[in-house]
Design an enzyme around this catalytic site. Structure first.
Site, PDB file in Angstrom:
ATOM      1  N   PHE A  68      -1.972  10.088   8.606  1.00 41.36           N
ATOM      2  CA  PHE A  68      -2.235   8.761   9.159  1.00 41.36           C
ATOM      3  C   PHE A  68      -3.729   8.491   9.294  1.00 41.36           C
ATOM      4  O   PHE A  68      -4.364   8.017   8.380  1.00 41.36           O
ATOM      5  CB  PHE A  68      -1.540   8.592  10.513  1.00 41.36           C
ATOM      6  CG  PHE A  68      -0.067   8.344  10.410  1.00 41.36           C
ATOM      7  CD1 PHE A  68       0.416   7.164   9.873  1.00 41.36           C
ATOM      8  CD2 PHE A  68       0.840   9.290  10.835  1.00 41.36           C
ATOM      9  CE1 PHE A  68       1.779   6.920   9.766  1.00 41.36           C
ATOM     10  CE2 PHE A  68       2.206   9.069  10.743  1.00 41.36           C
ATOM     11  CZ  PHE A  68       2.678   7.884  10.206  1.00 41.36           C
ATOM     12  N   TYR A  80       0.832  -1.208   0.000  1.00 39.45           N
ATOM     13  CA  TYR A  80       0.000   0.000   0.000  1.00 39.45           C
ATOM     14  C   TYR A  80       0.864   1.254   0.000  1.00 39.45           C
ATOM     15  O   TYR A  80       0.706   2.144  -0.844  1.00 39.45           O
ATOM     16  CB  TYR A  80      -0.940  -0.006   1.209  1.00 39.45           C
ATOM     17  CG  TYR A  80      -1.614   1.319   1.451  1.00 39.45           C
ATOM     18  CD1 TYR A  80      -2.463   1.874   0.494  1.00 39.45           C
ATOM     19  CD2 TYR A  80      -1.409   2.020   2.640  1.00 39.45           C
ATOM     20  CE1 TYR A  80      -3.077   3.098   0.713  1.00 39.45           C
ATOM     21  CE2 TYR A  80      -2.024   3.242   2.864  1.00 39.45           C
ATOM     22  CZ  TYR A  80      -2.853   3.772   1.902  1.00 39.45           C
ATOM     23  OH  TYR A  80      -3.457   4.990   2.122  1.00 39.45           O
ATOM     24  N   HIS A 104     -10.996   0.792  11.399  1.00 38.94           N
ATOM     25  CA  HIS A 104     -10.484   1.959  12.123  1.00 38.94           C
ATOM     26  C   HIS A 104     -10.890   1.911  13.595  1.00 38.94           C
ATOM     27  O   HIS A 104     -12.008   1.520  13.931  1.00 38.94           O
ATOM     28  CB  HIS A 104     -10.987   3.250  11.477  1.00 38.94           C
ATOM     29  CG  HIS A 104     -10.439   3.469  10.099  1.00 38.94           C
ATOM     30  ND1 HIS A 104     -10.830   4.518   9.300  1.00 38.94           N
ATOM     31  CD2 HIS A 104      -9.520   2.770   9.375  1.00 38.94           C
ATOM     32  CE1 HIS A 104     -10.169   4.458   8.146  1.00 38.94           C
ATOM     33  NE2 HIS A 104      -9.377   3.405   8.177  1.00 38.94           N
TER      34      HIS A 104
END
EC number: 5.1.3.2
Length: 334
Positions: free
Chosen positions: A168, A140, A188
């Site tokens: 981030f 990624y 998340h």
């Protein structure tokens, strides 16, 4: 002139679209809806499709007077990228190559790119500076860095103007509760913790409590999603004024530990939120915080919502009203 937002139905993309509309911008959105949600969009011209579709891009650039592109469309899960690197290079790098080729064919030479602080890999210092080494530790991050390099060489060859924004963790939701965060599966921390508060999960896992930090858990840099939206808008304005191209970190100025995030979620929601200690995840650094001095100096960007409590409050307000995300809205709109 209009702004084309690729991946504009995603979490950060949709909040950026909302912010752009509030600034009076004309916005065109392109999204394949694999991860995004039609329910997150309103009052925009929407194209359901892929950035690798040459003919669709020709149609968009021919139909609309576009002067700037904000590019979010990408696969963005670190763990998944390790298991599916070909897919990540295909969608992220080749997709951006196709987009860039069509932009240049239609004389559109301004692009704001949603990059990532994962381009740095293991940090050599905290906070991370733009001049620090970029040695990604996963596909990624590699794909995002490859795209940044592509922009650099296209600037040299074709006069492309670009801003790459490295950050981030986005957090929070629209302060007015109109849109929020909805991933499937959710990866998340803050929405996972809020799902525990909603009774959708039994507990939240803390991956390691023996790091060299004050409470033993990892520290991460969280930025309110509307502050990120503002940064993308300011980057557009910067390019419209022929500002310098380059990469810019976006940081909150401080980091928050996993335990701190969970405790703030308990306070905001009024729920106990059980947590359990789990083994460390491979490759998790103890602390990741980005310096945003360059963005503040050159783009004029300052976080409006730096408080963790505010981020959690805005996220909680949306999750309470939409406990199943956009599922109902998507069925209505697609």
């Amino acid at each position: 002139m209009a702004i084309l937002v690729t991946g504009g139905a995603g979490y950060i993309g949709s909040h950026t679209v909302l912010f752009l509309l509030e600034q009076g911008e004309q916005v065109i959105v392109l999204d394949n809806l694999q991860k995004g949600h039609a329910g997150a969009l309103s009052d925009v011209t929407f194209y359901h499709g892929d950035i690798r579709d040459d003919q669709l891009l020709d149609t968009i650039f021919t139909t609309h007077s576009i002067d700037t592109v904000i590019h979010f469309a990408a696969n963005s899960l670190v763990g998944e990228s390790v298991k599916q690197p070909i897919e990540y290079y295909e969608n992220n790098v080749i997709g951006t190559h196709t987009l860039l080729k069509k932009m240049l064919e239609h004389d559109v030479k301004k692009i704001v790119f949603s990059s990532t602080a994962a381009t740095y890999g293991e940090p050599v210092q905290i906070p991370i500076q733009e001049s620090d080494p970029t040695i990604p530790t996963n596909p990624y991050g590699e794909t995002k860095l490859a795209i940044e390099k592509m922009f650099h060489w296209c600037q040299e060859a074709y006069g492309l103007q670009y801003v790459c924004l490295r950050y981030f963790n986005a957090a929070g939701a629209d302060p007015n509760g109109r849109i929020g965060e909805d991933h499937s599966p959710e990866s998340h921390l803050i929405p996972i913790v809020l799902q525990v508060a909603l009774g959708q999960r039994e507990r939240v896992a803390i991956f390691g409590d023996d790091y060299q930090t004050e409470d033993g858990s990892c520290i991460r840099d969280y930025i309110h999603v509307m502050d990120l939206a503002n940064a993308h808008y300011l980057a557009c304005e910067h390019l419209r004024k022929d500002g310098q191209s380059g990469s810019f970190n976006l940081g909150n100025g401080k980091g928050f530990s996993v335990k701190e995030v969970i405790e703030v979620c308990r306070q905001v929601t009024g729920h106990p939120i059980p947590a359990e200690i789990a083994p460390r995840r491979s490759g998790d650094p103890a602390s990741l915080i980005a310096s945003s001095e360059k963005a503040q100096t050159i783009l004029g960007w300052e976080p409006k919502y730096p408080s963790l409590e505010t981020m959690v409050e805005h996220a909680w307000n949306w999750h309470k009203e939409h406990p199943h995300g956009y599922s109902t809205e998507n069925k209505d709109k697609q």
